[in-house]
Design a protein around this motif. Structure first.
Motif, mmCIF file in Angstrom:
data_model
loop_
_atom_site.group_PDB
_atom_site.id
_atom_site.type_symbol
_atom_site.label_atom_id
_atom_site.label_comp_id
_atom_site.label_asym_id
_atom_site.label_seq_id
_atom_site.Cartn_x
_atom_site.Cartn_y
_atom_site.Cartn_z
ATOM 1 N N PRO A 167 29.311 62.734 65.388
ATOM 2 C CA PRO A 167 28.441 63.590 64.567
ATOM 3 C C PRO A 167 29.009 63.848 63.174
ATOM 4 O O PRO A 167 28.259 63.892 62.186
ATOM 5 N N GLU A 168 30.317 63.998 63.057
ATOM 6 C CA GLU A 168 30.942 64.176 61.739
ATOM 7 C C GLU A 168 30.879 62.887 60.928
ATOM 8 O O GLU A 168 30.692 62.913 59.706
ATOM 9 N N LEU A 169 31.018 61.747 61.602
ATOM 10 C CA LEU A 169 30.890 60.455 60.932
ATOM 11 C C LEU A 169 29.486 60.296 60.366
ATOM 12 O O LEU A 169 29.308 59.846 59.223
ATOM 13 N N ALA A 170 28.476 60.672 61.141
ATOM 14 C CA ALA A 170 27.090 60.581 60.677
ATOM 15 C C ALA A 170 26.865 61.487 59.466
ATOM 16 O O ALA A 170 26.220 61.090 58.481
ATOM 17 N N ALA A 171 27.417 62.696 59.526
ATOM 18 C CA ALA A 171 27.259 63.629 58.400
ATOM 19 C C ALA A 171 27.934 63.098 57.148
ATOM 20 O O ALA A 171 27.370 63.165 56.042
ATOM 21 N N ALA A 172 29.139 62.563 57.298
ATOM 22 C CA ALA A 172 29.861 62.013 56.148
ATOM 23 C C ALA A 172 29.096 60.848 55.536
ATOM 24 O O ALA A 172 29.042 60.690 54.313
ATOM 25 N N THR A 183 22.009 42.217 80.751
ATOM 26 C CA THR A 183 20.548 42.175 80.815
ATOM 27 C C THR A 183 19.963 42.627 79.481
ATOM 28 O O THR A 183 20.321 43.701 78.988
ATOM 29 N N PRO A 184 19.101 41.828 78.857
ATOM 30 C CA PRO A 184 18.506 42.221 77.561
ATOM 31 C C PRO A 184 17.760 43.553 77.675
ATOM 32 O O PRO A 184 17.067 43.819 78.662
ATOM 33 N N ARG A 185 17.931 44.382 76.639
ATOM 34 C CA ARG A 185 17.307 45.707 76.664
ATOM 35 C C ARG A 185 17.054 46.175 75.244
ATOM 36 O O ARG A 185 17.949 46.092 74.398
ATOM 37 N N LEU A 186 15.837 46.662 74.976
ATOM 38 C CA LEU A 186 15.501 47.153 73.646
ATOM 39 C C LEU A 186 16.155 48.515 73.405
ATOM 40 O O LEU A 186 16.077 49.403 74.268
ATOM 41 N N PRO A 187 16.797 48.715 72.249
ATOM 42 C CA PRO A 187 17.339 50.042 71.917
ATOM 43 C C PRO A 187 16.210 51.063 71.805
ATOM 44 O O PRO A 187 15.127 50.764 71.288
ATOM 45 N N GLU A 188 16.456 52.261 72.269
ATOM 46 C CA GLU A 188 15.441 53.312 72.235
ATOM 47 C C GLU A 188 15.214 53.778 70.793
ATOM 48 O O GLU A 188 16.164 54.009 70.035
ATOM 49 N N LEU A 189 13.939 53.892 70.405
ATOM 50 C CA LEU A 189 13.589 54.344 69.060
ATOM 51 C C LEU A 189 13.551 55.872 69.044
ATOM 52 O O LEU A 189 12.593 56.497 69.486
ATOM 53 N N THR A 190 14.618 56.474 68.554
ATOM 54 C CA THR A 190 14.724 57.927 68.497
ATOM 55 C C THR A 190 15.671 58.332 67.384
ATOM 56 O O THR A 190 16.507 57.537 66.956
ATOM 57 N N LEU A 191 15.536 59.551 66.900
ATOM 58 C CA LEU A 191 16.409 60.027 65.840
ATOM 59 C C LEU A 191 17.757 60.456 66.408
ATOM 60 O O LEU A 191 17.828 61.122 67.444
ATOM 61 N N PHE A 192 18.817 60.065 65.729
ATOM 62 C CA PHE A 192 20.197 60.400 66.086
ATOM 63 C C PHE A 192 20.456 60.229 67.590
ATOM 64 O O PHE A 192 20.759 61.183 68.301
ATOM 65 N N PRO A 193 20.316 59.006 68.092
ATOM 66 C CA PRO A 193 20.483 58.753 69.536
ATOM 67 C C PRO A 193 21.881 59.051 70.066
ATOM 68 O O PRO A 193 22.045 59.286 71.261
ATOM 69 N N ALA A 194 22.884 59.053 69.194
ATOM 70 C CA ALA A 194 24.258 59.313 69.655
ATOM 71 C C ALA A 194 24.729 60.715 69.282
ATOM 72 O O ALA A 194 25.906 61.033 69.435
ATOM 73 N N GLY A 195 23.836 61.561 68.786
ATOM 74 C CA GLY A 195 24.199 62.928 68.406
ATOM 75 C C GLY A 195 23.874 63.215 66.959
ATOM 76 O O GLY A 195 24.048 62.350 66.087
#
Length: 367
Positions: free
Chosen positions: A87-92, A186-198
């Motif tokens: 989360p700090e990395l995203a903010a920076a 197994t192939p998988r589409l990434p989920e379309l969502t805001l800030f999926p990792a926090g």
């Protein structure tokens, strides 16, 4: 067979074997950092790869040349060693994006370029080359026999005239080894969502990380890259334009799970070293990243032999170092290039950039 597409702006897009191998010159600076980041933070690897894929294509088409798209190394390094949470990395990254977009729009990077002096920028390039070489050695030590085998492949193919193809061979061998260890994902589409990792956390650590990154970004990713565009591709790309495109990249990618990204002289030199000459390399690499995002299980990335990536980083580092010293003609400029490079390796590229600028101004007054 090579395919070429021309445009009204005289930009060409080739999709040849050399463009493909050249594209990989950028990925060897991305994959080791991404593997380490995935092992130490909550980052979503598929979302990060989508960000790289999209913006490889976007800036390859926009600039019509194989411009690099790579992680902001200072921020990613702080996250890997635990000084920043995701989360700090995203903010920076968001803070850096705002600053880069603003200074580029106001034309401040171009003014700084005129003040700093070319030897300082060359020194930044040399510092990045040394850092890449240091990283390559560290990765190679993960398995000296594997590194030796990878180096033997590169040297053998280079001796018979297939240096560019050696990149594909080494990476293919590594991919086979990773899948053999971790299994076929197994192939998988990434989920379309805001800030999926926090969501972002605007802390003091995030602010300090942003300041540390900006010195390196302005010196290497904007000014040094603009200079290298002219050296390698005979293209007049302004540092202000690069600053704005990096700002857009961060602000658009991070909310969807990306990481702070920038251009960089290291990635650009890597693409050139392995044969990329047009924006087609970016399109090919972008499609590759998007495809990899479908199967980017953490176990597979972690199983890739890092020693093989270390071998490829050596080639990139040597190309960037050559480009840094090629135009240097007098002893004073040479001293600045070496000094900035050594300080960048020993301390920090941002600190080296500032000290080099001060030294250049003092030397200019005394001339």
């Amino acid at each position: 067979m090579a395919y070429s597409i021309g445009s009204e702006t005289e930009r060409e897009f080739d999709f040849s074997a050399s463009e493909l191998t050249g594209a990989l010159g950028d990925s060897v600076t991305v994959l080791p950092l991404l593997v380490a980041l995935a092992a130490t933070t909550s980052v979503s690897v598929p979302h990060v790869l989508v960000g790289f894929g999209v913006f490889q294509i976007v800036w390859g088409v926009y600039y019509g040349m194989p411009l690099s798209v790579e992680p902001m190394k200072a921020l990613i390094g702080l996250a890997i060693v635990g000084s920043l949470s995701y989360p700090e990395l995203a903010a920076a990254g968001l803070l850096a994006g705002v600053v880069l977009l603003a200074v580029g729009r106001l034309g401040l990077v171009g003014r700084l370029q005129r003040v700093v002096g070319e030897p300082v920028i060359r020194g930044v390039q040399f510092a990045v080359a040394l850092l890449l070489l240091e990283s390559a050695v560290g990765l190679s030590l993960e398995s000296l026999p594997v590194a030796a085998a990878g180096l033997a492949v590169v040297v053998a193919l280079a001796l018979v005239g297939y240096r560019q193809s050696s990149v594909l061979v080494v990476l293919a061998l590594g991919a086979v080894a990773a899948v053999a260890t971790a299994g076929v994902p197994t192939p998988r589409l990434p989920e379309l969502t805001l800030f999926p990792a926090g969501g972002p956390a605007f802390t003091t650590a995030a602010l300090e990380g942003t300041i540390a990154q900006l010195g390196m970004t302005i010196g290497n990713a904007a000014i040094a890259t603009a200079l290298l565009c002219g050296d390698l591709y005979d293209r007049d790309v302004s540092a202000d334009d690069l600053s704005q495109s990096m700002g857009v990249t961060c602000l658009a990618a991070i909310p969807f799970g990306g990481i702070p990204m920038c251009h960089g002289s290291g990635g650009l030199a890597g693409k050139y070293a392995f044969g990329a000459r047009t924006g087609g390399a970016n399109v090919l690499l972008g499609v590759g990243y998007l495809a990899l995002a479908l199967v980017a299980a953490g176990a597979v990335l972690a199983a890739f032999p890092l020693a093989l990536l270390g071998v490829l980083l050596v080639v990139v580092a040597l190309e960037l170092g050559r480009a840094a010293f090629a135009p240097v003609e007098d002893a004073r400029a040479l001293a600045l290039v070496v000094g900035v490079g050594v300080v960048g390796l020993a301390v920090n590229v941002g600190v080296a950039f500032v000290l080099g600028t001060v030294a250049f101004r003092l030397l200019s007054r005394g001339a």
